[in-house]
Enzyme design. Sequence first.
Site, PDB file in Angstrom:
ATOM      1  N   HIS A  19       6.808  -8.132   7.837  1.00 60.54           N
ATOM      2  CA  HIS A  19       7.850  -8.966   8.431  1.00 60.54           C
ATOM      3  C   HIS A  19       9.083  -8.884   7.536  1.00 60.54           C
ATOM      4  O   HIS A  19       9.054  -8.238   6.480  1.00 60.54           O
ATOM      5  CB  HIS A  19       7.357 -10.393   8.667  1.00 60.54           C
ATOM      6  N   HIS A  22       8.885  -9.427   3.671  1.00 61.02           N
ATOM      7  CA  HIS A  22       8.496  -8.247   2.886  1.00 61.02           C
ATOM      8  C   HIS A  22       9.676  -7.274   2.802  1.00 61.02           C
ATOM      9  O   HIS A  22       9.929  -6.662   1.767  1.00 61.02           O
ATOM     10  CB  HIS A  22       7.322  -7.500   3.527  1.00 61.02           C
ATOM     11  N   CYS A 127      -8.784 -21.377  -1.882  1.00 55.12           N
ATOM     12  CA  CYS A 127      -8.031 -21.124  -0.650  1.00 55.12           C
ATOM     13  C   CYS A 127      -8.052 -19.630  -0.397  1.00 55.12           C
ATOM     14  O   CYS A 127      -7.548 -18.854  -1.219  1.00 55.12           O
ATOM     15  CB  CYS A 127      -6.590 -21.624  -0.736  1.00 55.12           C
ATOM     16  N   CYS A 130      -4.569 -17.892  -0.062  1.00 58.32           N
ATOM     17  CA  CYS A 130      -3.909 -17.631  -1.354  1.00 58.32           C
ATOM     18  C   CYS A 130      -4.731 -16.684  -2.210  1.00 58.32           C
ATOM     19  O   CYS A 130      -4.214 -16.134  -3.169  1.00 58.32           O
ATOM     20  CB  CYS A 130      -3.764 -18.910  -2.174  1.00 58.32           C
ATOM     21  N   CYS A 144      -4.704 -27.052   0.980  1.00 59.83           N
ATOM     22  CA  CYS A 144      -4.015 -26.100   0.114  1.00 59.83           C
ATOM     23  C   CYS A 144      -2.521 -26.421   0.097  1.00 59.83           C
ATOM     24  O   CYS A 144      -1.917 -26.574   1.162  1.00 59.83           O
ATOM     25  CB  CYS A 144      -4.252 -24.675   0.625  1.00 59.83           C
ATOM     26  N   HIS A 147      -0.603 -23.358   2.034  1.00 57.90           N
ATOM     27  CA  HIS A 147      -0.886 -23.074   3.443  1.00 57.90           C
ATOM     28  C   HIS A 147      -1.217 -24.292   4.278  1.00 57.90           C
ATOM     29  O   HIS A 147      -1.343 -24.190   5.495  1.00 57.90           O
ATOM     30  CB  HIS A 147      -2.029 -22.053   3.559  1.00 57.90           C
ATOM     31  N   LYS A 295       9.034 -20.764   5.269  1.00 54.85           N
ATOM     32  CA  LYS A 295       8.681 -19.422   4.824  1.00 54.85           C
ATOM     33  C   LYS A 295       7.941 -18.711   5.964  1.00 54.85           C
ATOM     34  O   LYS A 295       7.137 -19.319   6.666  1.00 54.85           O
ATOM     35  CB  LYS A 295       7.764 -19.511   3.605  1.00 54.85           C
ATOM     36  N   LYS A 298       1.897 -15.443   8.446  1.00 54.44           N
ATOM     37  CA  LYS A 298       1.029 -15.252   9.597  1.00 54.44           C
ATOM     38  C   LYS A 298       0.618 -16.618  10.148  1.00 54.44           C
ATOM     39  O   LYS A 298       0.565 -16.835  11.352  1.00 54.44           O
ATOM     40  CB  LYS A 298      -0.215 -14.492   9.130  1.00 54.44           C
TER      41      LYS A 298
HETATM   42  N1  MSP Z   1      -0.507  -8.905  -2.563  1.00 57.67           N
HETATM   43  C1  MSP Z   1       0.210  -9.934  -3.236  1.00 57.67           C
HETATM   44  C2  MSP Z   1       1.115  -9.376  -4.307  1.00 57.67           C
HETATM   45  C3  MSP Z   1       0.432  -8.539  -5.336  1.00 57.67           C
HETATM   46  S1  MSP Z   1       1.550  -7.837  -6.460  1.00 57.67           S
HETATM   47  C4  MSP Z   1       0.584  -7.192  -7.643  1.00 57.67           C
HETATM   48  C5  MSP Z   1       1.067 -10.693  -2.229  1.00 57.67           C
HETATM   49  N2  MSP Z   1       1.346 -10.023  -1.102  1.00 57.67           N
HETATM   50  S2  MSP Z   1       2.220 -10.567   0.130  1.00 57.67           S
HETATM   51  O1  MSP Z   1       2.037  -9.630   1.205  1.00 57.67           O
HETATM   52  O2  MSP Z   1       1.931 -11.931   0.392  1.00 57.67           O
HETATM   53  O3  MSP Z   1       3.702 -10.347  -0.294  1.00 57.67           O
HETATM   54  C6  MSP Z   1       4.266 -11.072  -1.298  1.00 57.67           C
HETATM   55  C7  MSP Z   1       5.723 -10.722  -1.509  1.00 57.67           C
HETATM   56  O4  MSP Z   1       6.415 -10.441  -0.287  1.00 57.67           O
HETATM   57  C8  MSP Z   1       6.454 -11.910  -2.079  1.00 57.67           C
HETATM   58  O5  MSP Z   1       6.294 -12.047  -3.461  1.00 57.67           O
HETATM   59  C9  MSP Z   1       7.855 -11.586  -1.719  1.00 57.67           C
HETATM   60  O6  MSP Z   1       8.359 -10.641  -2.614  1.00 57.67           O
HETATM   61  C10 MSP Z   1       7.713 -10.984  -0.338  1.00 57.67           C
HETATM   62  N3  MSP Z   1       7.818 -12.008   0.694  1.00 57.67           N
HETATM   63  C11 MSP Z   1       6.878 -12.385   1.599  1.00 57.67           C
HETATM   64  N4  MSP Z   1       7.396 -13.343   2.388  1.00 57.67           N
HETATM   65  C12 MSP Z   1       8.650 -13.614   2.005  1.00 57.67           C
HETATM   66  C13 MSP Z   1       9.670 -14.436   2.461  1.00 57.67           C
HETATM   67  N5  MSP Z   1       9.537 -15.234   3.487  1.00 57.67           N
HETATM   68  N6  MSP Z   1      10.848 -14.390   1.797  1.00 57.67           N
HETATM   69  C14 MSP Z   1      11.063 -13.557   0.742  1.00 57.67           C
HETATM   70  N7  MSP Z   1      10.119 -12.773   0.304  1.00 57.67           N
HETATM   71  C15 MSP Z   1       8.889 -12.797   0.886  1.00 57.67           C
HETATM   72  O7  MSP Z   1       1.447 -11.801  -2.513  1.00 57.67           O
END
Ligand code: MSP
Length: 503
Positions: A19, A22, A127, A130, A144, A147, A295, A298
């Site tokens: 999304h 990311h 959780c 998380c 949590c 979430h 934020k 999913k």
């Molecule tokens: N897999 C772990 C990270 C492991 S790193 C060794 C994780 N993954 S995640 O798919 O949840 O993605 C996390 C990262 O995606 C966040 O730290 C951020 O950089 C980015 N983002 C996910 N959602 C976001 C927003 N809504 N806004 C900004 N960044 C976001 O955590």
Amino acid sequence: MARPFYLTTPIYYVNDVPHIGHAYTTIVVDALSRWHRLLGDDVFFLTGTDEHGLKIVRAAEANGVSPLEQADRTSERFKQAWRQLDIRYDDFIRTTEPRHAAAVGALLQAIYDNGHIELDSYEGLYCVACEAYYLESDLVDGLCPVHRRPVEVFKEENYFFRLSRFQRPLLEWLDAHPEAIRPEAKRNEALGLIRGGLSDISISRTSISWGVPVPWDEGHVFYVWYDALVNYATAIGYGDDPERFERWWPAVHHVIGKDILRFHCVYWPAMLLAAGLAPPFRIQVHGYLLVSGEKMSKTAFNHIAPADLVADFGVDGTRYHFLRDIPLGADGDFSYEGMVARFNADLANNLGNLVSRVATVVGKKCGGTGPAPASDSPLAAVAADAYRDAADAWERMATHEALDATWRLVREANAHLEANEPWKAEPGPAVDAVLGSTLEVLRIIAVMASPAIPVACAELWRRLGLDGRPDEQRLPEAARWGGYPGGLPVDKGPPLFPRLQPA
Ligand code: MSP
């Protein structure tokens, strides 16, 4: 030799399709890596997917596929999204690759051999979303805190990393490297966590098998976070190619969202110290991209896919908005209206108009051949200032300031045209000086803006009749006044950024 510059995004979980949250992190890192390539740094840009753990197992079950199939499909979706956004990574790591299991085994074995990992039993509130344990006191209304979902009671015999021993070494590291965690507020947050006292952490699981096996005890797999963090070491050859590893480590810049600060700013540096390695050079923390104040996730059903924005705003319009409108570090609310307004103001009106006006007048007054710039043009000083400020901002990863400085030059060039009205004047040296200088500004902009809007900058470069591509240029030389030689055919072409109708 060129300066090694290693940049990473977090690796994304494969339970969820990409999304724009990311995409936000990935676009920031891509733009930074492009800027540093222009500077001639030896850049290595790593991204990838985080494929182990219970969350992935459960997503796979829900989709009726194996965890590996789930990971194969979703990692493909991430690669596809990054292609759509013109992300130019050097490596895409998947934690299910054999090279990763080898590196995780080697790094954790080093920590174990150093006596910082021991067997213990643990019962706690977990959780799954998380992939983390919580204390009773962390919960909000029994749920949590992230979430707002029920937590589950887990009891396991686990290997524990003796994190508690690393309070002092971590404080010494942050004291000796005040810039290691940025921005300042996030450094303070990490300091608060460390000063508040560190408990040992459970790093292995026996309850699931979807993970990297613990090399000294095959009944256990590493808990997904301790496998995931090691990806940054795997990709540069840890445990496999020491020379390569030493070239890039610790010259690393981790860019992360604020949700994973504790893992990157406390656990990961402690693991590295425990393994006898240096902590990361820099951890840059950014805020959330919010949709109506929340934020994206999913669980919240408020996903926006990168492809949806690319369809409406193009690759450049999407990238530009994230880089220009969200000051790195702060939260930013995503708004479609705001995006349209920014696109129309900066891209369609300012840059797009400048390009089409100059090309039109060069067609009419100079037979389509661009004149050389004036060495004494007032725009020369404006360009030098813009470059200085933009370079300083890119160095601080302040992408919004870097682009603001770059667009100051665009606005000044438009103002210069309006003040001189070359379209009204007779052809001659005065008109040539104004047009040549504006073409020179466009050449400089095509290089300076290319980390943000690579597609339009390549096209602009072509229309200016220049050889090669803007992303092959070298800064600061390419920003120096006088690079546009004159005498080249200028191609008008259709509007670079057709205006969008406000929604
Ligand atoms: N897999 C772990 C990270 C492991 S790193 C060794 C994780 N993954 S995640 O798919 O949840 O993605 C996390 C990262 O995606 C966040 O730290 C951020 O950089 C980015 N983002 C996910 N959602 C976001 C927003 N809504 N806004 C900004 N960044 C976001 O955590």
